[in-house]
Motif scaffolding. Structure first.
Motif, PDB file in Angstrom:
ATOM      1  N   LYS A  17      42.729  17.748  15.016  1.00  0.00           N
ATOM      2  CA  LYS A  17      41.280  18.636  14.800  1.00  0.00           C
ATOM      3  C   LYS A  17      40.182  17.552  14.945  1.00  0.00           C
ATOM      4  O   LYS A  17      39.143  17.843  15.709  1.00  0.00           O
ATOM      5  CB  LYS A  17      41.436  19.268  13.174  1.00  0.00           C
ATOM      6  N   LEU A  20      40.053  16.422  18.492  1.00  0.00           N
ATOM      7  CA  LEU A  20      39.471  17.476  19.420  1.00  0.00           C
ATOM      8  C   LEU A  20      37.929  17.520  19.260  1.00  0.00           C
ATOM      9  O   LEU A  20      37.067  17.867  20.040  1.00  0.00           O
ATOM     10  CB  LEU A  20      40.358  18.652  19.241  1.00  0.00           C
ATOM     11  N   LEU A  28      39.497  26.194  18.014  1.00  0.00           N
ATOM     12  CA  LEU A  28      41.334  25.869  18.112  1.00  0.00           C
ATOM     13  C   LEU A  28      41.778  27.314  17.297  1.00  0.00           C
ATOM     14  O   LEU A  28      41.148  27.684  16.459  1.00  0.00           O
ATOM     15  CB  LEU A  28      41.512  24.738  17.816  1.00  0.00           C
ATOM     16  N   ILE A  61      49.145  24.528  18.031  1.00  0.00           N
ATOM     17  CA  ILE A  61      47.603  24.399  18.305  1.00  0.00           C
ATOM     18  C   ILE A  61      47.451  24.772  19.621  1.00  0.00           C
ATOM     19  O   ILE A  61      48.012  24.403  20.565  1.00  0.00           O
ATOM     20  CB  ILE A  61      47.114  23.089  18.081  1.00  0.00           C
ATOM     21  N   GLU A  62      46.556  25.740  19.873  1.00  0.00           N
ATOM     22  CA  GLU A  62      46.133  26.450  21.071  1.00  0.00           C
ATOM     23  C   GLU A  62      44.429  26.265  21.469  1.00  0.00           C
ATOM     24  O   GLU A  62      43.908  26.423  20.415  1.00  0.00           O
ATOM     25  CB  GLU A  62      46.489  27.832  21.393  1.00  0.00           C
ATOM     26  N   ILE A  63      44.017  25.502  22.508  1.00  0.00           N
ATOM     27  CA  ILE A  63      42.783  25.419  22.813  1.00  0.00           C
ATOM     28  C   ILE A  63      42.639  25.871  24.202  1.00  0.00           C
ATOM     29  O   ILE A  63      43.628  25.850  25.074  1.00  0.00           O
ATOM     30  CB  ILE A  63      42.178  24.270  22.594  1.00  0.00           C
TER      31      ILE A  63
END
Length: 112
Positions: A17, A20, A28, A61-63
């Motif tokens: 985190k 990013l 996210l 985790i998806e972004i």
């Protein structure tokens, strides 16, 4: 645009985190997951009894990022999640055709 998905060890989530956020990723999604890869789980002992843990806990985790930001974001995730041990996880990207922000109706890059 790209959807980047990462499956990593749960205790590496804060590092990912932070990495990013330093890149400017604004949002996210994190989901608890479990699975196994080459490690095929592991054996644990609980109250003297040994048992096999087939599915190892992970986080997914998806972004969604612009095409130009995909490689730097993936590299940041890999650097932050790497421990050098088996089971560190995977990161992949797939194209995203369209995105709509529900609250405002914005579409495309403005919705990311």
């Amino acid at each position: 645009m790209k959807l980047i998905t990462a499956v990593v060890k749960p205790y590496r989530l804060d590092e990912v985190k932070t990495a990013l956020q330093e890149l400017g990723v604004l949002g996210l999604t994190v989901t608890e997951a479990s699975g196994y890869g080459r490690q095929r789980g592991h054996t644990e002992v609980y109250r003297g009894a040994e048992y096999q843990v087939d599915l190892v806990p992970k986080v997914r985790i998806e972004i969604v990022v612009g095409d130009e930001d995909a490689e730097p974001a993936m590299d940041a995730i890999v650097r932050a999640a790497r421990t050098g041990k088996i089971g560190d996880g995977k990161v992949w990207a797939v194209p995203v055709e369209s995105v709509i922000r529900v609250r405002t109706g914005e579409r495309g890059p403005d919705a990311v």
